[in-house]
Design a protein around this motif. Structure first.
Motif, mmCIF file in Angstrom:
data_model
loop_
_atom_site.group_PDB
_atom_site.id
_atom_site.type_symbol
_atom_site.label_atom_id
_atom_site.label_comp_id
_atom_site.label_asym_id
_atom_site.label_seq_id
_atom_site.Cartn_x
_atom_site.Cartn_y
_atom_site.Cartn_z
ATOM 1 N N GLU A 57 -18.514 -37.332 -3.191
ATOM 2 C CA GLU A 57 -19.106 -38.494 -3.842
ATOM 3 C C GLU A 57 -18.937 -39.791 -3.051
ATOM 4 O OE1 GLU A 57 -17.509 -38.853 -7.730
ATOM 5 O OE2 GLU A 57 -18.110 -36.841 -8.379
ATOM 6 N N VAL A 58 -18.071 -39.779 -2.042
ATOM 7 C CA VAL A 58 -17.738 -41.024 -1.339
ATOM 8 C C VAL A 58 -18.942 -41.651 -0.637
ATOM 9 C CG1 VAL A 58 -16.366 -42.026 0.546
ATOM 10 C CG2 VAL A 58 -15.283 -40.499 -1.126
ATOM 11 N N PRO A 59 -19.729 -40.902 0.178
ATOM 12 C CA PRO A 59 -20.895 -41.540 0.824
ATOM 13 C C PRO A 59 -21.885 -42.113 -0.180
ATOM 14 C CG PRO A 59 -20.389 -39.448 1.887
ATOM 15 C CD PRO A 59 -19.558 -39.502 0.647
ATOM 16 N N LEU A 60 -22.084 -41.411 -1.307
ATOM 17 C CA LEU A 60 -23.010 -41.904 -2.326
ATOM 18 C C LEU A 60 -22.503 -43.209 -2.926
ATOM 19 C CD1 LEU A 60 -25.526 -41.498 -4.078
ATOM 20 C CD2 LEU A 60 -24.111 -40.131 -5.638
ATOM 21 N N LYS A 61 -21.200 -43.259 -3.227
ATOM 22 C CA LYS A 61 -20.616 -44.493 -3.772
ATOM 23 C C LYS A 61 -20.736 -45.637 -2.768
ATOM 24 C CE LYS A 61 -17.224 -42.416 -6.918
ATOM 25 N NZ LYS A 61 -15.771 -42.222 -7.199
ATOM 26 N N ALA A 62 -20.523 -45.323 -1.494
ATOM 27 C CA ALA A 62 -20.618 -46.352 -0.457
ATOM 28 C C ALA A 62 -22.039 -46.913 -0.381
ATOM 29 C CB ALA A 62 -20.196 -45.785 0.889
ATOM 30 N N LYS A 63 -23.044 -46.034 -0.434
ATOM 31 C CA LYS A 63 -24.435 -46.494 -0.374
ATOM 32 C C LYS A 63 -24.780 -47.358 -1.580
ATOM 33 C CE LYS A 63 -26.120 -42.533 2.312
ATOM 34 N NZ LYS A 63 -26.953 -41.308 2.288
ATOM 35 N N GLN A 64 -24.324 -46.946 -2.766
ATOM 36 C CA GLN A 64 -24.584 -47.745 -3.967
ATOM 37 C C GLN A 64 -23.942 -49.120 -3.857
ATOM 38 O OE1 GLN A 64 -23.071 -45.004 -6.918
ATOM 39 N NE2 GLN A 64 -25.092 -44.175 -7.350
ATOM 40 N N MET A 65 -22.728 -49.163 -3.294
ATOM 41 C CA MET A 65 -22.040 -50.441 -3.107
ATOM 42 C C MET A 65 -22.798 -51.320 -2.114
ATOM 43 S SD MET A 65 -18.102 -50.977 -1.966
ATOM 44 C CE MET A 65 -17.546 -50.220 -3.499
ATOM 45 N N MET B 163 -30.241 -57.430 -10.858
ATOM 46 C CA MET B 163 -29.262 -56.376 -11.140
ATOM 47 C C MET B 163 -29.961 -55.112 -11.648
ATOM 48 S SD MET B 163 -26.410 -57.508 -10.130
ATOM 49 C CE MET B 163 -27.383 -58.433 -8.898
ATOM 50 N N LYS B 164 -31.056 -55.274 -12.379
ATOM 51 C CA LYS B 164 -31.836 -54.108 -12.823
ATOM 52 C C LYS B 164 -32.432 -53.396 -11.620
ATOM 53 C CE LYS B 164 -35.658 -52.752 -15.866
ATOM 54 N NZ LYS B 164 -36.344 -51.957 -14.839
ATOM 55 N N ARG B 165 -32.898 -54.167 -10.648
ATOM 56 C CA ARG B 165 -33.452 -53.567 -9.423
ATOM 57 C C ARG B 165 -32.388 -52.755 -8.692
ATOM 58 N NH1 ARG B 165 -32.836 -54.785 -4.453
ATOM 59 N NH2 ARG B 165 -31.849 -56.787 -4.928
ATOM 60 N N VAL B 166 -31.171 -53.316 -8.581
ATOM 61 C CA VAL B 166 -30.074 -52.606 -7.904
ATOM 62 C C VAL B 166 -29.730 -51.324 -8.657
ATOM 63 C CG1 VAL B 166 -27.629 -52.727 -7.275
ATOM 64 C CG2 VAL B 166 -29.119 -54.689 -6.852
ATOM 65 N N ARG B 167 -29.685 -51.401 -10.004
ATOM 66 C CA ARG B 167 -29.378 -50.203 -10.794
ATOM 67 C C ARG B 167 -30.449 -49.127 -10.611
ATOM 68 N NH1 ARG B 167 -27.764 -54.127 -14.642
ATOM 69 N NH2 ARG B 167 -29.790 -53.982 -15.703
ATOM 70 N N ASP B 168 -31.714 -49.551 -10.564
ATOM 71 C CA ASP B 168 -32.802 -48.591 -10.364
ATOM 72 C C ASP B 168 -32.695 -47.916 -8.992
ATOM 73 O OD1 ASP B 168 -33.782 -49.210 -12.849
ATOM 74 O OD2 ASP B 168 -35.341 -50.571 -12.111
ATOM 75 N N GLU B 169 -32.361 -48.698 -7.965
ATOM 76 C CA GLU B 169 -32.200 -48.140 -6.620
ATOM 77 C C GLU B 169 -31.044 -47.142 -6.589
ATOM 78 O OE1 GLU B 169 -31.691 -51.550 -4.173
ATOM 79 O OE2 GLU B 169 -33.826 -51.816 -3.787
ATOM 80 N N ASN B 170 -29.934 -47.496 -7.238
ATOM 81 C CA ASN B 170 -28.770 -46.611 -7.266
ATOM 82 C C ASN B 170 -29.053 -45.331 -8.039
ATOM 83 O OD1 ASN B 170 -27.167 -48.254 -5.724
ATOM 84 N ND2 ASN B 170 -26.217 -49.298 -7.454
ATOM 85 N N LEU C 236 -31.998 -43.903 -8.359
ATOM 86 C CA LEU C 236 -32.857 -43.079 -7.508
ATOM 87 C C LEU C 236 -32.040 -42.410 -6.406
ATOM 88 C CD1 LEU C 236 -35.713 -42.155 -6.687
ATOM 89 C CD2 LEU C 236 -35.894 -44.256 -5.321
ATOM 90 N N LEU C 237 -31.134 -43.174 -5.807
ATOM 91 C CA LEU C 237 -30.280 -42.642 -4.747
ATOM 92 C C LEU C 237 -29.399 -41.520 -5.280
ATOM 93 C CD1 LEU C 237 -29.170 -42.943 -1.834
ATOM 94 C CD2 LEU C 237 -27.480 -44.526 -2.763
ATOM 95 N N SER C 238 -28.864 -41.721 -6.494
ATOM 96 C CA SER C 238 -27.981 -40.727 -7.102
ATOM 97 C C SER C 238 -28.739 -39.440 -7.388
ATOM 98 C CB SER C 238 -27.384 -41.288 -8.398
ATOM 99 O OG SER C 238 -26.531 -40.355 -9.000
ATOM 100 N N ASN C 239 -29.972 -39.567 -7.900
ATOM 101 C CA ASN C 239 -30.761 -38.380 -8.257
ATOM 102 C C ASN C 239 -31.196 -37.581 -7.029
ATOM 103 O OD1 ASN C 239 -30.582 -38.953 -10.976
ATOM 104 N ND2 ASN C 239 -32.495 -40.120 -11.014
ATOM 105 N N SER D 253 -27.088 -33.422 -1.730
ATOM 106 C CA SER D 253 -27.233 -33.394 -0.277
ATOM 107 C C SER D 253 -25.899 -33.493 0.430
ATOM 108 C CB SER D 253 -28.155 -34.515 0.185
ATOM 109 O OG SER D 253 -27.602 -35.769 -0.170
ATOM 110 N N ASP D 254 -24.989 -34.309 -0.089
ATOM 111 C CA ASP D 254 -23.698 -34.474 0.571
ATOM 112 C C ASP D 254 -22.870 -33.186 0.504
ATOM 113 O OD1 ASP D 254 -23.620 -37.807 -0.664
ATOM 114 O OD2 ASP D 254 -24.023 -37.144 1.381
ATOM 115 N N LYS D 255 -23.020 -32.423 -0.600
ATOM 116 C CA LYS D 255 -22.294 -31.162 -0.703
ATOM 117 C C LYS D 255 -22.821 -30.159 0.324
ATOM 118 C CE LYS D 255 -20.456 -31.009 -5.366
ATOM 119 N NZ LYS D 255 -20.255 -30.167 -6.564
ATOM 120 N N ASN D 256 -24.116 -30.217 0.629
ATOM 121 C CA ASN D 256 -24.688 -29.271 1.575
ATOM 122 C C ASN D 256 -24.136 -29.449 2.966
ATOM 123 O OD1 ASN D 256 -26.277 -28.102 -0.399
ATOM 124 N ND2 ASN D 256 -27.986 -29.508 -0.049
#
Length: 639
Positions: free
Chosen positions: A124-132, A520-527, A529-532, A537-540
């Motif tokens: 989960e670390v790379p995903l959290k980093a991208k969201q940040m 902030m809504k835009r950032v949440r929407d981007e995150n 989408l990134l999460s979904n 992919s990171d597990k692969n």
């Protein structure tokens, strides 16, 4: 918890702290405030063990991780995403172990590493980093870049992101909002609110402190005084405390004068000698309450414009590009007399570029900017302080201006901005950022503009100077254009917002809060989408054939060993909280000046005894708390 006891610190020969005390509990969020030079940053270094303390103790639990923003980055060739992810030290260690195990093809080591990967949820670390990074204003294309490809301001953001990635128990932040735009500041506020650890943050941004902290620790007169509540609550409490202190000082001053009068009248008379002598001893014993020192607030005002052209300027079909990248595209705008405009938009959208075009520092690719006759612009840029000459004094800077005043007139003028005669003659090389910013404002004020353009003017200003700037802008009748991450300044001084985005500059029909909610809504929407899209992919990237071992039995044994200690710890925390609450009540009682009158001696003595006992109890509880924490950590490590 972290316990700072009787801490004394120096900067060279200058004393900063003398027997100062502070306790930071798990999850507690505290703002550290005080005048420039009071020792806030040095205190941070002491907590990190980066400077020598003169005396006292800083007790940090062995299992606590402290997150902080690094001052320097040694390797700029590292990828930005790796740089941020490796702020999580556990993730860094397990990735290093994985690389080594794969290179040696050691199956036994691989099994152990894969188990660690699962245990710390490294997937989960790379995903959290991208969201940040999205929240701090970066985009998808940035993730493949190296650190060296980012400007200094963006590298500061990456350092902040790296610090936030640490699995820390305490986060130390020193002016974290200075290089952020207002959208990123809003995101950071939300992130810090949800952060589970303790926070100690230095900031001059009132709004930021009000949103993030629940307590204020003020460094004043070499002590640290803690106040519960946000910054607004601190200001109220501090004001009430100062008023009470001044009242007590005035009363004590009257009592001392009465004693002195009696002594001077009767010390020569034999019949009164004994009473006079007792008054001398009473005077010697009297502990003087310091008077509240008058703090002269800094004030200044922009000159009343001599001309007010209307419109002030017009922008027609303006185009600007940099390295074939379009920044502004067919922009049409009019600035009218007396307009008060706030430019908003994420970093890189073109706000500063637009301002530089308005003042002539940049030339448009196409279109034109029509400045009206009589327009006089005063411009404060983000990098204004870098344009000052360090080898010059404030006086030399002023005398170098067009239509410069006489030497004495210049000194008088600089005095209005807090520069004494001596400071006016000193080179600015060793001036603080706040002092240089005041000089830059003074030079703008001298130009007597009718349109003021300010690009992040508060980055180096203390609260006193920020307040003065806000008042000066509100009193100014000319036009104003501001770019700032300071919400209080924008809300107080701006009545319309221009949104710079996708090459366009448009009037935003709404308040600043509504604009930030949209962002902030835009950032949440981007995150989202990134999460979904990236959840699996990171597990692969990790070998799916990894053998994962269970540690359920070990964890059960560990929990059984820790259970009685946790029970004791909970009991100790309850007792500590009860004692601290009672001590606060005692201190409130002791603030009543009437308690120290002679007729209230019987009331005062038990209060003082109880205060001493409570302090002893709190100290014992804190010691036992630390011992229990250390014992529990030893058990955890043994597993």
């Amino acid at each position: 918890m972290i316990s700072i006891q009787n801490l004394s610190l120096r900067a060279g020969t200058k004393p900063l702290l003398d027997s100062a005390n502070l306790t930071i509990h798990p999850g507690q969020k505290i703002g550290l405030v005080g005048k420039n030079g009071a020792g806030k940053s040095t205190f941070f270094k002491a907590v990190l063990g980066e400077t020598t303390i003169d005396s006292g103790d800083i007790k940090v639990p062995n299992n606590w991780q402290i997150g902080y923003v690094e001052q320097e980055t040694k390797d700029l060739s590292v990828g930005m995403l790796d740089y941020v992810c490796f702020g999580d030290s556990l993730y860094f260690e397990v990735m290093q172990s994985l690389e080594q195990a794969e290179s040696t093809q050691n199956n036994q080591a691989l099994v152990k590493v894969y188990d660690q990967i699962e245990h710390i949820q490294a997937y989960e670390v790379p995903l959290k980093a991208k969201q940040m990074l999205f929240g701090l204003g970066f985009n998808q294309l940035d993730f493949d870049k190296q650190l060296s490809e980012f400007s200094g301001g963006w590298q500061v953001r990456l350092k902040l992101a790296r610090a936030l990635m640490q699995r820390s128990d305490l986060l130390l932040l020193d002016e974290p909002t200075n290089h952020l735009d207002i959208e990123a500041v809003t995101w950071l506020e939300l992130w810090l609110k949800s952060y589970q650890g303790a926070i100690l943050v230095i900031s001059h941004d009132r709004n930021f402190l009000d949103e993030v902290v629940q307590g204020i620790a003020e460094i004043d007169q070499q002590k640290i005084q803690y106040y519960s509540g946000n910054f607004a609550a601190f200001e109220r409490q501090r004001h009430e405390q100062l008023m009470q202190q001044q009242s007590l000082h005035d009363k004590q001053k009257q009592q001392m004068q009465h004693l002195k009068t009696f002594i001077s009248r009767f010390k020569a008379k034999a019949s009164k000698a004994k009473q006079a002598q007792s008054r001398v001893k009473a005077l010697e014993r009297m502990e003087q309450v310091a008077a509240v020192q008058a703090c002269t607030d800094f004030h200044f005002a922009f000159s009343e414009p001599k001309q007010m052209p209307d419109p002030m300027l017009e922008i027609q079909a303006l185009d600007f590009a940099y390295n074939d990248k379009t920044i502004l595209d067919k922009v049409n705008l009019v600035v009218r007399s007396g307009d008060r405009i706030g430019l908003v938009g994420v970093n890189g959208s073109g706000k500063t570029t637009l301002l530089k075009l308005l003042v002539g520092d940049l030339k448009p690719v196409a279109g034109k900017i029509q400045l009206s006759k009589g327009l006089k612009i005063g411009y404060f840029s983000q990098h204004q302080l870098e344009t000052l000459r360090p080898e010059w004094s404030p006086l030399q800077h002023l005398l170098a201006m067009e239509e410069a005043p006489s030497d004495q007139e210049s000194r008088d003028f600089l005095g209005q901005f807090g520069f004494s005669n001596q400071q006016a003659l000193e080179t600015i090389e060793n001036f603080s950022g706040g002092e240089k910013a005041r000089l830059a404002l003074a030079l703008i004020r001298f130009q007597e503009p009718n349109l003021i353009i300010l690009d992040e003017p508060t980055n180096h200003l203390d609260m006193e100077t920020r307040d003065a700037l806000e008042m000066a802008i509100n009193d100014f009748t000319g036009g104003v254009i501001i770019v700032s991450h300071d919400k209080q300044l924008l809300n107080a001084c701006v009545d319309q917002f221009w949104w710079v985005h996708q090459g366009q500059v448009e009037l935003y029909f709404g308040s600043l809060d509504e604009y930030l909610q949209d962002q902030m809504k835009r950032v949440r929407d981007e995150n989202r989408l990134l999460s979904n899209t990236g959840k699996n992919s990171d597990k692969n990237e990790v070998n799916k054939k990894a053998i994962r071992q269970t540690n359920a039995h070990i964890r059960k044994q560990l929990e059984q060993q820790l259970k009685p200690l946790k029970k004791q710890l909970k009991k100790m925390e309850t007792q500590l909280e009860k004692s601290q609450n009672r001590l606060e009540e005692i201190h409130l009682l002791m603030e009543n000046p009437e308690l120290y009158d002679a007729q209230n001696k019987e009331r005062l003595e038990p209060i003082l005894l109880e205060e001493a006992q409570l302090k002893k109890t709190i100290e014992e509880c804190e010691e036992q708390w630390l011992e229990l924490e250390e014992e529990m950590e030893e058990i955890r490590q043994s597993q």
